[in-house]
Each structure stands twice: as C-alpha cells, then as structure tokens.
Design an enzyme around this catalytic site. Structure first.
Site, short mmCIF file in Angstrom:
data_model
loop_
_atom_site.label_atom_id
_atom_site.label_comp_id
_atom_site.label_asym_id
_atom_site.label_seq_id
_atom_site.Cartn_x
_atom_site.Cartn_y
_atom_site.Cartn_z
N HIS A 22 6.90 37.19 58.74
CA HIS A 22 6.27 36.50 59.81
C HIS A 22 5.23 35.48 59.51
O HIS A 22 4.21 35.78 58.67
CB HIS A 22 5.70 37.35 61.01
CG HIS A 22 5.55 36.80 62.29
ND1 HIS A 22 4.43 35.87 62.91
CD2 HIS A 22 6.55 36.79 63.38
CE1 HIS A 22 4.80 35.57 63.92
NE2 HIS A 22 5.96 36.12 64.43
N ASP A 65 12.08 41.72 65.27
CA ASP A 65 13.60 41.66 65.54
C ASP A 65 14.15 42.69 64.59
O ASP A 65 15.55 42.98 64.72
CB ASP A 65 14.30 40.26 65.02
CG ASP A 65 13.97 39.18 66.13
OD1 ASP A 65 13.92 39.69 67.41
OD2 ASP A 65 13.44 37.97 65.98
N1 ACO Z 1 12.97 37.78 52.61
C1 ACO Z 1 12.84 37.50 51.45
N2 ACO Z 1 11.63 36.76 51.24
C2 ACO Z 1 10.76 36.31 52.02
C3 ACO Z 1 11.30 36.64 53.34
C4 ACO Z 1 12.33 37.25 53.78
N3 ACO Z 1 12.49 37.65 54.87
N4 ACO Z 1 10.45 35.89 54.28
C5 ACO Z 1 9.50 35.16 53.59
N5 ACO Z 1 9.71 35.62 52.38
C6 ACO Z 1 8.96 34.88 50.86
C7 ACO Z 1 9.26 33.47 50.79
O1 ACO Z 1 10.34 33.35 50.09
C8 ACO Z 1 8.01 33.17 50.04
O2 ACO Z 1 8.08 33.44 48.88
P1 ACO Z 1 7.35 32.50 47.84
O3 ACO Z 1 6.04 32.47 47.89
O4 ACO Z 1 7.66 33.25 46.33
O5 ACO Z 1 7.98 31.31 47.79
C9 ACO Z 1 7.05 33.91 50.81
O6 ACO Z 1 7.87 34.86 51.18
C10 ACO Z 1 6.60 33.04 52.01
O7 ACO Z 1 7.53 32.83 52.93
P2 ACO Z 1 7.61 31.49 53.79
O8 ACO Z 1 8.77 31.15 53.96
O9 ACO Z 1 6.62 30.45 53.22
O10 ACO Z 1 6.84 32.11 55.03
P3 ACO Z 1 7.16 31.34 56.46
O11 ACO Z 1 5.69 31.65 57.21
O12 ACO Z 1 7.19 29.89 56.43
O13 ACO Z 1 8.15 32.04 57.01
C11 ACO Z 1 9.55 33.47 58.58
C12 ACO Z 1 8.26 32.99 58.13
C13 ACO Z 1 10.34 32.17 58.86
C14 ACO Z 1 9.63 34.37 59.65
C15 ACO Z 1 10.22 34.01 57.13
O14 ACO Z 1 9.38 35.39 56.83
C16 ACO Z 1 11.56 34.30 57.20
O15 ACO Z 1 12.41 33.51 57.15
N6 ACO Z 1 12.08 35.83 57.67
C17 ACO Z 1 13.33 36.15 58.03
C18 ACO Z 1 13.71 35.66 59.25
C19 ACO Z 1 13.01 36.44 60.47
O16 ACO Z 1 13.11 37.50 60.51
N7 ACO Z 1 12.82 35.63 61.62
C20 ACO Z 1 12.16 36.42 62.73
C21 ACO Z 1 10.73 35.84 62.91
S1 ACO Z 1 9.89 36.53 64.18
C22 ACO Z 1 10.50 35.68 65.49
O17 ACO Z 1 10.71 34.39 65.40
C23 ACO Z 1 10.80 36.15 66.62
#
Ligand code: ACO
Length: 429
Positions: free
Chosen positions: A308, A365
C-alpha cells in the site's frame, strides 16, 4: 496550521527562502511551497504525488506507520464494530454522527432516491451481454448528468447535496442492473421497506417467480465491507474526483471519472485480481513459484492484495476483514479452499525478507473477494462493490472541495523532449 518555517538555501544562487510549515490537527508537518516558483524559479518533482498534499481535508485521517484509519476522528475499528454503512455515510458527508431524527431523514432521502429513471434501463440494455460491469457503471453514472441536467450546478449547495444523495442511493441499483443484464435477469426495483444493504441484496438476487429473503449474515458482512471501503483520503480515485471537480465539471462526471480510476488493478481492481491470482496459483505447492515471480524484478507479476502506498505497518481494514472472512464462512457453513490458500500465501510472504524489508502487508482487498464470493457475488462485480461504498467518500470529498474550490488542479512537468527546431517541408525530411 502553524507559524514555523523551514529555510531553503540555494547553493547555486546563494539566495535563501523561508517556507511556512503547515500543521493539521493530526499527521506530519507539511511545507507550503505555493510561492516557491514565484520566489525561486523552481518547481518540485514528485512522481505519483507521493510526498505532496494536494488539499487540506477534515474527512479521513490515516497514519500509515501506525496502521491508523479514522473517519471524522472515529477509529475504523469502532465504526466497524458499532455502526452501519448508512450512518457512516451520514458521518462522512456531514462531519458528525446523526441523532435519531437526522438518521431517519437521511435514510428516507436515500431510500426515496434509489430508483433510476426508466430510460436508464433502456440505456443499460444496449450493452453487450458480457460487458464488464465497471464499464457499464462508469457509463451509467456519467449518463445521469443527462437525466438531471437542470440540477447540475456545482456552485449551488442544494443541488450539490441532492446530487450526492442521488448518487449514493442509485449506485446499488445501477450495480444490480449491471449484474442482472449479464445474467439475463429482469431488473428488480429497489424496495423502500428494506435498509440500504438489504435493498441492494434484494435488487441483486431476487427473482419475480418466488419470494426472496435477504440472509442477515450476508447483509451484515456486506455492510461491514461497505463501511471499510467508504473513504480513504486522497487515494487515486478520490484525487481523480477532486481533479475533475476542480474544473467545475458536474458531479456525475466527477464520480464517473472516479469509477474509471478505481477500476485499475493497482487500485480497486485489486480485489478482482486477487481471486484471479489465487485461481492461477491453484494450490499451496505452487506458492513458492509465485513468491519468486513477485520478487523477480524482470517479471511484472505482483502479489495482488499486497502492499500500500500509505500503510507501511498493516492495513487496519485488512485485519478486520481477515477476521470477518472466517466468521462469515463459518456462519454460512462454507469451506473455501481459496481462503486456506490465501492464508498460507500471506504467512509465507510475511516471513519473506523481500516483503518484510519493503513493508508489504495484505491490504483491504486481499480477503474481501473471498467474502464477496461467499455471498454469491461474481468476481467481475467485486470492484463494483467497492465503487458502491466509495461513492460516499467521493461525494463527501467533492462536497468539501466545492465549499472552497480554489484553483484548477494542474500539475507541472520536467520537459525532456526536443528543444526548439524549425519545421521542414515534406521533401526536405
Ligand atoms: N508484490 C511484489 N512486490 C511489490 C508489491 C506487490 N504487491 N507491491 C510493491 N512491491 C515492491 C515494488 O516492486 C517495489 O520494490 P523495489 O523497491 O525493489 O523496486 C517496492 O515494493 C515499493 O513498491 P512501489 O510500487 O514503489 O509502491 P507504491 O506505493 O508505488 O505502490 C501499490 C503501492 C500500487 C498498492 C503496490 O503495492 C501494488 O501494486 N500492490 C498490488 C496491487 C494492490 O493490491 N492494490 C490495491 C491497493 S489498496 C487499494 O487501492 C484499495
């Protein structure tokens, strides 16, 4: 808001500028950079607006490090335990919990706005039978502006309130029409003798051929999910609603844009993606393979329902839903191997250094889809469920913004394209 200042020294020019520090009632201090460009010639660069407060708001507070979520100051855990969705809707829209007569009036208004214009049914019946319900829903909500074109003025507080109530009331009816269109069922009219969530379940699942009784366990579980999804401060879809709203667009256009933003798998679409992912993983034996894929930087696969932008400890909504998931399945006497798979996946991921280091925890979720599935709601409708609830947050945030609209939302950029060059005629290229 406070009078503290932070001094920014520019080593290139030797000039310094004082930036006021703004402080809300809770949360981290914020630098006010409104005059930065005028005084220094600099813009700021903040991809994804991860460090930027785009507005001030008195609706929802999150402390991502402590796992705190509050609506109008009330902890989400207390609202989940004691309140119901319609009361939470009143709270988010009006700022305080209603007394008995305020609640009765609000319930009456929402109930009596739940029907849609008969011509909207014609509009909806034009969609292909397998249209995605989110596509139908964003189209339907946008089209409401055509039904109420004499009550669209965002400058008029009475028209604003009416539009907010109309959308909150009609979203469940529209959602049910989307579902029934796909199933080939005749539309069911919303019943005024039922509460908000019961009425929605009735418009979804009742058939003309026999009486339908809403299962109270299903209604309670869905109402809880609606409470947990009702608002979440300046997330992607809410920021979209505010951005569109800042142009003076009508309320239905703003919420339709919010629905479109919610649909993405990185946002509200994640609940649908979680179940698809669990389907793909198939069995506990395959979990290590998918954990390895999620960690592989060259593989686009992510663990859906994990991570998140704001919560770096845990998502308090996920803890409530995780427990509710077990309770609902027990009470409905359902055994779902996907719940066992989800729990095992969560446990393995939470022990893995990659997820620990990046503070990636299950989000709202991760478990919600398993409850929706237990209630008989198909996967393609999961994000629609989210949209029904979040309409309250979008409406509350839009109403707050329209009280003091300020400037049109208009970010800047770092231009990286060609510099000035002369046009060449076709035969010279
Ligand atoms: N699985 C694997 N790796 C992940 C995940 C994941 N679900 N989420 C983040 N990471 C990793 C990224 O690859 C990144 O790694 P790095 O530092 O080595 O490059 C690090 O964790 C940080 O991730 P970001 O994408 O920079 O984090 P951001 O805050 O931009 O994204 C997000 C948050 C979009 C929710 C992300 O965690 C994601 O895509 N999760 C999966 C989708 C999801 O469940 N979305 C629902 C969110 S809740 C809502 O909207 C109701």
């Amino acid at each position: 808001m406070s009078e503290n200042k932070v001094t920014l020294n520019d080593q290139t020019t030797g000039k310094s500028i004082e930036l006021p520090v703004l402080k809300g009632s809770q949360g981290d201090p914020t630098l006010d950079i409104k005059n930065l460009h005028k005084e220094t010639g600099y813009f700021t660069y903040d991809p994804g607006f991860a460090q930027t407060a785009a507005c001030s708001s008195a609706i929802t507070f999150i402390d991502g490090n402590k796992g705190v979520l509050q609506y109008r100051g009330y902890p989400i855990e207390q609202l989940a335990e004691n309140s119901n969705f319609l009361e939470v809707a009143y709270l988010l829209l009006n700022g305080n919990l209603p007394n008995t007569s305020e609640m009765a009036d609000f319930d009456h208004d929402i109930t009596y706005h739940s029907m849609v214009h008969e011509k909207l049914n014609n509009f909806m019946s034009g969609f292909h039978y397998d249209a995605h319900p989110m596509a139908m829903m964003s189209g339907a909500v946008g089209s409401l502006a055509a039904f109420y074109h004499d009550r669209l003025d965002p400058e008029d507080p009475n028209q604003r309130e009416l539009a907010a109530k109309r959308m909150i009331a009609k979203m469940p009816t529209i959602a049910a029409i989307c579902y029934r269109h796909h199933r080939g069922l005749p539309n069911a009219y919303p019943k005024n003798n039922l509460g908000f969530t019961e009425r929605f379940l009735d418009t979804m699942f009742s058939v003309p051929a026999e009486p339908y009784e809403v299962n109270p366990v299903a209604a309670k579980a869905l109402d809880l999910l609606f409470i947990l999804h009702a608002d979440h401060e300046q997330n992607a879809s809410t920021s979209t609603v505010r951005l569109v709203g800042s142009t003076g667009a009508n309320p239905y256009a703003c919420i339709a844009a919010g629905i479109a933003a919610l649909w993405g798998p990185a946002h509200g679409g994640a609940n649908e993606s979680v179940l698809k992912m669990l389907d793909e993983i198939g069995s506990v034996d395959n979990i290590p393979k998918y954990i390895a894929k999620a960690k592989d930087r060259n593989d686009p696969f992510r663990l859906m329902g994990f991570g998140h932008r704001v919560y770096k400890n845990f998502d308090p909504r996920a803890s409530i839903i995780r427990k509710a998931c077990h309770d609902v399945l027990n009470e409905l006497n359902i055994t779902d191997p996907q719940l066992d798979l989800a729990m095992e996946l969560e446990e393995i991921a939470l022990r893995d250094e990659f997820f620990v280091e990046r503070k990636l925890y299950p989000n709202v979720d991760f478990y919600s889809g398993i409850i929706y599935k237990a209630l008989g709601i198909p996967v393609s409708m999961f994000t629609v469920m989210f949209a029904i609830a979040r309409t309250v947050g979008w409406a509350a945030q839009w109403l707050e913004m329209r009280e003091d609209p300020g400037k049109i939302g208009r970010p800047r950029q770092i231009y990286t394209g060609e510099t000035t060059r002369d046009y060449l005629k076709m035969d010279q290229r």
